[in-house]
Design an enzyme around this catalytic site. Sequence first.
Site, PDB file in Angstrom:
ATOM      1  N   ARG A 226       0.901  -1.118  -0.012  1.00 50.09           N
ATOM      2  CA  ARG A 226      -0.083   0.032  -0.123  1.00 50.09           C
ATOM      3  C   ARG A 226       0.824   1.146   0.075  1.00 50.09           C
ATOM      4  O   ARG A 226       0.318   2.106  -0.822  1.00 50.09           O
ATOM      5  CB  ARG A 226      -0.928   0.016   1.275  1.00 50.09           C
ATOM      6  CG  ARG A 226      -1.939   0.962   1.241  1.00 50.09           C
ATOM      7  CD  ARG A 226      -2.818   0.992   2.567  1.00 50.09           C
ATOM      8  NE  ARG A 226      -2.893  -0.315   3.176  1.00 50.09           N
ATOM      9  CZ  ARG A 226      -3.962  -1.104   3.222  1.00 50.09           C
ATOM     10  NH1 ARG A 226      -4.925  -1.076   2.355  1.00 50.09           N
ATOM     11  NH2 ARG A 226      -3.879  -2.308   3.719  1.00 50.09           N
ATOM     12  N   TYR A 227       1.933   1.238   0.632  1.00 50.53           N
ATOM     13  CA  TYR A 227       2.987   2.306   0.721  1.00 50.53           C
ATOM     14  C   TYR A 227       4.333   1.774   0.260  1.00 50.53           C
ATOM     15  O   TYR A 227       4.724   0.786   0.181  1.00 50.53           O
ATOM     16  CB  TYR A 227       3.094   2.666   2.269  1.00 50.53           C
ATOM     17  CG  TYR A 227       2.048   2.989   2.931  1.00 50.53           C
ATOM     18  CD1 TYR A 227       1.214   4.066   3.005  1.00 50.53           C
ATOM     19  CD2 TYR A 227       1.411   1.791   3.912  1.00 50.53           C
ATOM     20  CE1 TYR A 227       0.103   4.404   3.915  1.00 50.53           C
ATOM     21  CE2 TYR A 227       0.416   1.885   4.758  1.00 50.53           C
ATOM     22  CZ  TYR A 227      -0.203   3.183   4.785  1.00 50.53           C
ATOM     23  OH  TYR A 227      -1.413   3.393   5.557  1.00 50.53           O
TER      24      TYR A 227
ATOM     25  N   ARG B  91       7.058  -0.169   2.298  1.00 39.76           N
ATOM     26  CA  ARG B  91       6.940  -1.386   3.116  1.00 39.76           C
ATOM     27  C   ARG B  91       5.682  -2.253   2.625  1.00 39.76           C
ATOM     28  O   ARG B  91       4.874  -1.635   1.718  1.00 39.76           O
ATOM     29  CB  ARG B  91       6.474  -0.892   4.597  1.00 39.76           C
ATOM     30  CG  ARG B  91       5.251  -0.232   4.777  1.00 39.76           C
ATOM     31  CD  ARG B  91       5.585   0.856   6.029  1.00 39.76           C
ATOM     32  NE  ARG B  91       4.532   1.920   6.409  1.00 39.76           N
ATOM     33  CZ  ARG B  91       4.308   3.238   5.547  1.00 39.76           C
ATOM     34  NH1 ARG B  91       5.242   3.474   4.909  1.00 39.76           N
ATOM     35  NH2 ARG B  91       3.442   3.940   5.982  1.00 39.76           N
TER      36      ARG B  91
ATOM     37  N   CYS C 188      -5.848 -17.319  14.125  1.00 37.25           N
ATOM     38  CA  CYS C 188      -5.328 -16.361  15.270  1.00 37.25           C
ATOM     39  C   CYS C 188      -5.796 -17.322  16.443  1.00 37.25           C
ATOM     40  O   CYS C 188      -6.562 -18.279  16.470  1.00 37.25           O
ATOM     41  CB  CYS C 188      -6.268 -15.237  15.562  1.00 37.25           C
ATOM     42  SG  CYS C 188      -6.191 -14.164  13.939  1.00 37.25           S
TER      43      CYS C 188
ATOM     44  N   CYS D  96     -11.434 -11.654  17.495  1.00 38.81           N
ATOM     45  CA  CYS D  96     -11.849 -10.536  18.119  1.00 38.81           C
ATOM     46  C   CYS D  96     -13.210 -10.259  17.383  1.00 38.81           C
ATOM     47  O   CYS D  96     -13.510 -10.137  16.087  1.00 38.81           O
ATOM     48  CB  CYS D  96     -10.863  -9.240  17.506  1.00 38.81           C
ATOM     49  SG  CYS D  96      -9.292  -9.704  18.315  1.00 38.81           S
TER      50      CYS D  96
ATOM     51  N   CYS E  18     -13.001  -7.600  14.538  1.00 33.69           N
ATOM     52  CA  CYS E  18     -11.739  -7.736  13.384  1.00 33.69           C
ATOM     53  C   CYS E  18     -12.045  -7.046  12.043  1.00 33.69           C
ATOM     54  O   CYS E  18     -13.029  -7.347  11.377  1.00 33.69           O
ATOM     55  CB  CYS E  18     -11.400  -9.173  13.424  1.00 33.69           C
ATOM     56  SG  CYS E  18     -10.041  -9.488  12.026  1.00 33.69           S
TER      57      CYS E  18
ATOM     58  N   ARG F 149     -10.217  -7.886   9.258  1.00 36.06           N
ATOM     59  CA  ARG F 149     -10.098  -8.975   8.532  1.00 36.06           C
ATOM     60  C   ARG F 149     -11.041 -10.054   8.747  1.00 36.06           C
ATOM     61  O   ARG F 149     -10.782 -11.236   8.477  1.00 36.06           O
ATOM     62  CB  ARG F 149      -8.736  -9.419   8.405  1.00 36.06           C
ATOM     63  CG  ARG F 149      -7.750  -8.141   7.844  1.00 36.06           C
ATOM     64  CD  ARG F 149      -6.539  -8.817   7.107  1.00 36.06           C
ATOM     65  NE  ARG F 149      -5.676  -7.660   6.691  1.00 36.06           N
ATOM     66  CZ  ARG F 149      -4.464  -7.239   7.400  1.00 36.06           C
ATOM     67  NH1 ARG F 149      -4.293  -7.659   8.409  1.00 36.06           N
ATOM     68  NH2 ARG F 149      -4.101  -6.106   6.950  1.00 36.06           N
TER      69      ARG F 149
ATOM     70  N   ASP G  28     -12.604   0.118  12.224  1.00 36.55           N
ATOM     71  CA  ASP G  28     -12.863  -0.054  10.714  1.00 36.55           C
ATOM     72  C   ASP G  28     -14.280  -0.485  10.603  1.00 36.55           C
ATOM     73  O   ASP G  28     -14.937  -0.790  11.562  1.00 36.55           O
ATOM     74  CB  ASP G  28     -11.906  -0.765  10.101  1.00 36.55           C
ATOM     75  CG  ASP G  28     -10.324  -0.557  10.361  1.00 36.55           C
ATOM     76  OD1 ASP G  28     -10.396   0.643   9.639  1.00 36.55           O
ATOM     77  OD2 ASP G  28      -9.589  -1.278  10.786  1.00 36.55           O
TER      78      ASP G  28
ATOM     79  N   ASP H  40      -7.791   4.095   9.252  1.00 37.99           N
ATOM     80  CA  ASP H  40      -7.449   3.666   7.859  1.00 37.99           C
ATOM     81  C   ASP H  40      -8.725   4.315   6.949  1.00 37.99           C
ATOM     82  O   ASP H  40      -9.753   3.486   7.173  1.00 37.99           O
ATOM     83  CB  ASP H  40      -7.444   1.987   7.915  1.00 37.99           C
ATOM     84  CG  ASP H  40      -6.074   1.618   7.968  1.00 37.99           C
ATOM     85  OD1 ASP H  40      -5.366   1.886   6.880  1.00 37.99           O
ATOM     86  OD2 ASP H  40      -5.620   1.014   8.882  1.00 37.99           O
TER      87      ASP H  40
ATOM     88  N   LYS I 274      -3.575   5.186   6.291  1.00 42.77           N
ATOM     89  CA  LYS I 274      -3.711   5.683   7.340  1.00 42.77           C
ATOM     90  C   LYS I 274      -3.559   7.094   7.492  1.00 42.77           C
ATOM     91  O   LYS I 274      -2.592   7.501   6.951  1.00 42.77           O
ATOM     92  CB  LYS I 274      -2.871   5.193   8.540  1.00 42.77           C
ATOM     93  CG  LYS I 274      -3.021   3.892   8.790  1.00 42.77           C
ATOM     94  CD  LYS I 274      -1.992   3.331   9.940  1.00 42.77           C
ATOM     95  CE  LYS I 274      -2.273   1.947  10.372  1.00 42.77           C
ATOM     96  NZ  LYS I 274      -2.099   1.061   9.187  1.00 42.77           N
TER      97      LYS I 274
END
Length: 349
Positions: free
Chosen positions: A91-92, A95, A104, A108, A111, A113, A274, A311, A318
């Site tokens: 995205r950037y 990185r 996981c 959560c 979440c 994702r 999100d 985001d 971000k």
Amino acid sequence: MTRPVALKTARDLAAAGLVDHAQIEPIEEVSKRYALAITPEMANLINPADPDDPIARQFIPSAGELETTPEERADPIGDHAHTPVKGVVHRYPDRVLLKAVHVCPVYCRFCFRREMVGPQGDGMMTAEELEAALDYIRSREEIWEVILTGGDPLVLSPRRLGEIMQGLSAIGHVKIVRFHTRVPVVDPGSIIADLITALKSSGKTTYVALHANHPSEMTEAARAACARLVDAGIAMVSQTVLLKGVNDDPAVLADLMRAFVETRVKPYYLHHPDLAPGTSHFRLDIAEGQRIVAALRGRISGLCQPTYVLDIPGGHGKAPIGDCAVRTDDCHSLVRDFSGTEHRYPPEA
Ligand code: SF4
């Protein structure tokens, strides 16, 4: 010694006394759609008599998850739009994310994702997919940092992590390897010497970004797990999601940020939640978030201040969204102190 196992079904939750039998059916409905797991460490923190328990709210499914609002989307931060090869998000410029696994230790309920993680999710990268991802990273000299995320990369075995690190170690332009994880908090006993050796085995500067949202998560065992990582030379930063009914209170966030700093984990990001499907019960508006973050100024040391970020939906990255303490009035700047009083800058002569 056999380690206690995670709770993964509505019946497990009822057997552990975390929900009553009337809740089994609605929870089963939710868990058909979104994965469910709670580690013993997190289950032990829950007070079943407290209907507002902040740990239960994060991990025990609720019927509200089946209600999707029009603005919510399956890929809220736009990973797919920036995926050049499977498992890589670029995205950037400097990185990439490397999503090696989509499993996981806990799931959560908020979440971002949630459509990709879990037993039915995108699974683990195959050897061929990993090689294609490493080829991509090798071919882009601008990639300075590789961020392992997922899923939670610390669920991978030390052997598997070591293989991935081996691949990265030979890429000269990659200087930083960062792991995003909940494991030191939700399963601190798994931070063992072999895992730490594997995390560092790329020979790159290694960071671990710890995800925790409430001060009670920072148990003695969690603090000791972080200490093992930091003592081994791994730098740690934090990530917290600002969540209604969990930590939308300056006093709670102040305790959490202090707990991070006491543990040598530098507060890094406070994420605005999100637009993941079925998570509207966790969201507050940005103005409310700004008020909470502004209240942290002055209350806690500068070391404890996270950056409040959003985001931007659609994959635009971000943006810092904390309220601004300075405004311009004609030719002067007016700077607000932590008590809310404005001061002219430069001051009148
Ligand atoms: S640990 Fe991270 S990726 Fe896994 S369910 Fe929680 S927020 Fe999602």
